[in-house]
Motif scaffolding. Sequence first.
Motif, mmCIF file in Angstrom:
data_model
loop_
_atom_site.group_PDB
_atom_site.id
_atom_site.type_symbol
_atom_site.label_atom_id
_atom_site.label_comp_id
_atom_site.label_asym_id
_atom_site.label_seq_id
_atom_site.Cartn_x
_atom_site.Cartn_y
_atom_site.Cartn_z
ATOM 1 N N PHE A 102 4.481 -5.050 -4.289
ATOM 2 C CA PHE A 102 4.840 -5.972 -3.207
ATOM 3 C C PHE A 102 6.330 -5.831 -2.922
ATOM 4 C CE2 PHE A 102 0.815 -7.661 -4.462
ATOM 5 C CZ PHE A 102 0.264 -8.051 -3.251
ATOM 6 N N GLY A 103 6.653 -5.758 -1.637
ATOM 7 C CA GLY A 103 8.050 -5.616 -1.241
ATOM 8 C C GLY A 103 8.459 -4.156 -1.093
ATOM 9 N N GLU A 104 7.583 -3.210 -1.447
ATOM 10 C CA GLU A 104 7.912 -1.793 -1.314
ATOM 11 C C GLU A 104 7.225 -1.195 -0.082
ATOM 12 O OE1 GLU A 104 8.858 -0.268 -5.758
ATOM 13 O OE2 GLU A 104 6.737 -0.305 -5.239
ATOM 14 N N ALA A 105 7.829 -0.115 0.414
ATOM 15 C CA ALA A 105 7.258 0.548 1.593
ATOM 16 C C ALA A 105 6.057 1.397 1.183
ATOM 17 C CB ALA A 105 8.308 1.433 2.238
ATOM 18 N N LEU A 106 5.118 1.535 2.112
ATOM 19 C CA LEU A 106 3.975 2.427 1.876
ATOM 20 C C LEU A 106 4.434 3.886 1.998
ATOM 21 C CD1 LEU A 106 2.368 -0.131 1.947
ATOM 22 C CD2 LEU A 106 0.862 0.858 3.648
ATOM 23 N N PRO A 107 3.754 4.813 1.320
ATOM 24 C CA PRO A 107 4.141 6.218 1.467
ATOM 25 C C PRO A 107 3.995 6.661 2.925
ATOM 26 C CG PRO A 107 2.059 5.985 0.238
ATOM 27 C CD PRO A 107 2.601 4.616 0.430
ATOM 28 N N VAL A 108 5.025 7.357 3.433
ATOM 29 C CA VAL A 108 5.124 7.640 4.873
ATOM 30 C C VAL A 108 3.941 8.464 5.394
ATOM 31 C CG1 VAL A 108 6.534 8.791 6.641
ATOM 32 C CG2 VAL A 108 7.630 7.466 4.836
ATOM 33 N N ASN A 109 3.640 9.585 4.735
ATOM 34 C CA ASN A 109 2.578 10.467 5.250
ATOM 35 C C ASN A 109 1.227 9.769 5.257
ATOM 36 O OD1 ASN A 109 4.409 12.458 5.607
ATOM 37 N ND2 ASN A 109 3.888 13.568 3.727
ATOM 38 N N GLU A 110 0.943 9.038 4.185
ATOM 39 C CA GLU A 110 -0.345 8.346 4.065
ATOM 40 C C GLU A 110 -0.467 7.278 5.146
ATOM 41 O OE1 GLU A 110 1.502 9.416 1.660
ATOM 42 O OE2 GLU A 110 0.239 10.175 0.034
ATOM 43 N N TRP A 111 0.625 6.565 5.382
ATOM 44 C CA TRP A 111 0.586 5.523 6.416
ATOM 45 C C TRP A 111 0.388 6.134 7.798
ATOM 46 C CZ3 TRP A 111 -0.948 0.999 7.267
ATOM 47 C CH2 TRP A 111 -0.591 0.311 8.427
ATOM 48 N N GLN A 112 1.038 7.266 8.042
ATOM 49 C CA GLN A 112 0.867 7.922 9.348
ATOM 50 C C GLN A 112 -0.579 8.365 9.546
ATOM 51 O OE1 GLN A 112 3.887 10.971 9.379
ATOM 52 N NE2 GLN A 112 5.457 9.567 10.159
ATOM 53 N N THR A 113 -1.188 8.874 8.474
ATOM 54 C CA THR A 113 -2.600 9.288 8.549
ATOM 55 C C THR A 113 -3.467 8.081 8.898
ATOM 56 O OG1 THR A 113 -2.249 10.992 6.897
ATOM 57 C CG2 THR A 113 -4.525 10.254 7.189
ATOM 58 N N ALA A 114 -3.205 6.962 8.224
ATOM 59 C CA ALA A 114 -4.003 5.749 8.434
ATOM 60 C C ALA A 114 -3.824 5.209 9.850
ATOM 61 C CB ALA A 114 -3.610 4.688 7.406
ATOM 62 N N GLU A 115 -2.564 5.164 10.298
ATOM 63 C CA GLU A 115 -2.289 4.644 11.649
ATOM 64 C C GLU A 115 -2.955 5.500 12.719
ATOM 65 O OE1 GLU A 115 1.790 2.312 12.740
ATOM 66 O OE2 GLU A 115 1.912 4.448 12.289
ATOM 67 N N ALA A 116 -2.864 6.827 12.535
ATOM 68 C CA ALA A 116 -3.459 7.732 13.524
ATOM 69 C C ALA A 116 -4.984 7.575 13.534
ATOM 70 C CB ALA A 116 -3.079 9.178 13.200
ATOM 71 N N ALA A 117 -5.578 7.490 12.343
ATOM 72 C CA ALA A 117 -7.045 7.364 12.275
ATOM 73 C C ALA A 117 -7.504 6.036 12.893
ATOM 74 C CB ALA A 117 -7.511 7.475 10.832
ATOM 75 N N ALA A 118 -6.766 4.959 12.629
ATOM 76 C CA ALA A 118 -7.142 3.645 13.178
ATOM 77 C C ALA A 118 -6.958 3.627 14.698
ATOM 78 C CB ALA A 118 -6.313 2.542 12.512
ATOM 79 N N THR A 119 -5.879 4.227 15.159
ATOM 80 C CA THR A 119 -5.598 4.236 16.598
ATOM 81 C C THR A 119 -6.655 5.023 17.369
ATOM 82 O OG1 THR A 119 -3.247 4.165 16.095
ATOM 83 C CG2 THR A 119 -3.824 4.818 18.326
#
Length: 265
Positions: free
Chosen positions: A183-200
Amino acid sequence: MLAELSPALIAEVKLAAKLLASKRRICILTGAGISAESGIPTFRDKQTGLWENYGVEDLATPEAFVRDPKLVWSWYQWRRQVVVDKAPNLAHHALAEWQYHAQTSDQQVTLITQNVDDLHEQAGSSVTHLHGHLWRNRCGQCEAPYQDQSRASYDNQNAMSFDEALLTCPHCDGYIRPDIVWFGEALPVNEWQTAEAAATNCEVFISIGTSSLVYPAAGLAQLAKQNGAQVIEINPDPTPNTIVDITLAEKAGMILPLLIQEMTA
Ligand code: APR
């Protein structure tokens, strides 16, 4: 198995299966509930949830690790001991089977998990981990990966693998920590980008076994919805997710094999 479900739920499963069979881009987000039937405790279920019995702020924040690294390290060693002999359940296997068949169809099934266990991989899935990996370690100071980088390395060692003694980094002498997003830490950048792109880009978003309380992961369903996707939720209990089109209110291990069977029938 269909006979064990209520007629209303069977109708919802069939509706969901029909929807999924007609769409190409699917994004799936899983949470602790999908591993519950494997015997791994969730975080927020009453009585059995980890955060019902332990304080998040004492165990899962960078501040907690600075304050008491021994306590935090030994808690994660205990969690590893809880998870080490657990195996994927019907829900993990059903998703892996779906992804396998999708390779030869025109469906794209992107699996994102908040879980730090490796049960999706054990079942044969390809999965993006948003909150890190229970079986990986890194230095809490210089961030260098630490030697044990797989569950196998724990499996192959003796009980000392779960030793509570703190380890130090060979490069900078900092304490070794689990490679998990606190909690309070950033999510890993590449993984988050993958998730955002897939959700979008998805046409259907499926939320499985998550209380939908922890952001940014919980926002993925909303992102999908805003971009025109339909949202399916699989969870025996209600969640604050108000944008769900189809609710399948049963355990994932009960629903997913049926859903996939119906979809491919
Ligand atoms: N099938 C489907 N869902 C289930 C099952 C099951 N067999 N059993 C329990 N659930 C549901 C519960 O009803 C609950 O809504 O799983 C959900 C688990 O919620 P949480 O314990 O809050 O887990 P999760 O949503 O994954 O937590 C998010 O919080 O502390 C963190 O980083 C940790 O990744 C975790 C994040």
